[in-house]
Design a protein around this motif. Structure first.
Motif, mmCIF file in Angstrom:
data_model
loop_
_atom_site.group_PDB
_atom_site.id
_atom_site.type_symbol
_atom_site.label_atom_id
_atom_site.label_comp_id
_atom_site.label_asym_id
_atom_site.label_seq_id
_atom_site.Cartn_x
_atom_site.Cartn_y
_atom_site.Cartn_z
ATOM 1 N N GLU A 188 5.497 -5.200 16.506
ATOM 2 C CA GLU A 188 6.138 -4.577 15.434
ATOM 3 C C GLU A 188 7.151 -5.610 14.750
ATOM 4 O OE1 GLU A 188 6.263 -0.054 17.030
ATOM 5 O OE2 GLU A 188 7.462 -1.733 18.197
ATOM 6 N N GLU B 298 10.612 -1.830 11.790
ATOM 7 C CA GLU B 298 9.570 -0.694 12.323
ATOM 8 C C GLU B 298 10.585 -0.333 13.651
ATOM 9 O OE1 GLU B 298 5.780 -2.314 12.941
ATOM 10 O OE2 GLU B 298 5.026 -1.357 11.243
ATOM 11 N N LYS C 238 12.377 3.182 14.655
ATOM 12 C CA LYS C 238 11.869 3.855 16.053
ATOM 13 C C LYS C 238 13.170 4.312 16.825
ATOM 14 C CE LYS C 238 7.063 2.542 16.648
ATOM 15 N NZ LYS C 238 6.004 1.957 17.734
#
Length: 55
Positions: free
Chosen positions: A2, A6, A10
């Motif tokens: 990732e 990202e 998250k």
């Protein structure tokens, strides 16, 4: 793997899911997330009918 953006998103989503009462502040500089502050509030119910002691 990732990318960093990202991982940031998250982290924000995870913080929102865990938060019951409070706030999340997302700080952005030059269009990029640089900081996430989470403030959680804990609330405790008051007992009603409890006598108040005189001084």
């Amino acid at each position: 793997m990732e990318n960093k953006e990202e991982l940031k998103i998250k982290h924000i989503i995870s913080s929102l899911e865990e938060l019951q009462y409070g706030s999340i502040i997302i700080t952005v500089h030059d269009g990029e997330i640089t900081q996430v502050d989470t403030t959680e509030k804990k609330r405790f119910p008051l007992k009603k009918g409890r006598p108040i002691k005189a001084k």
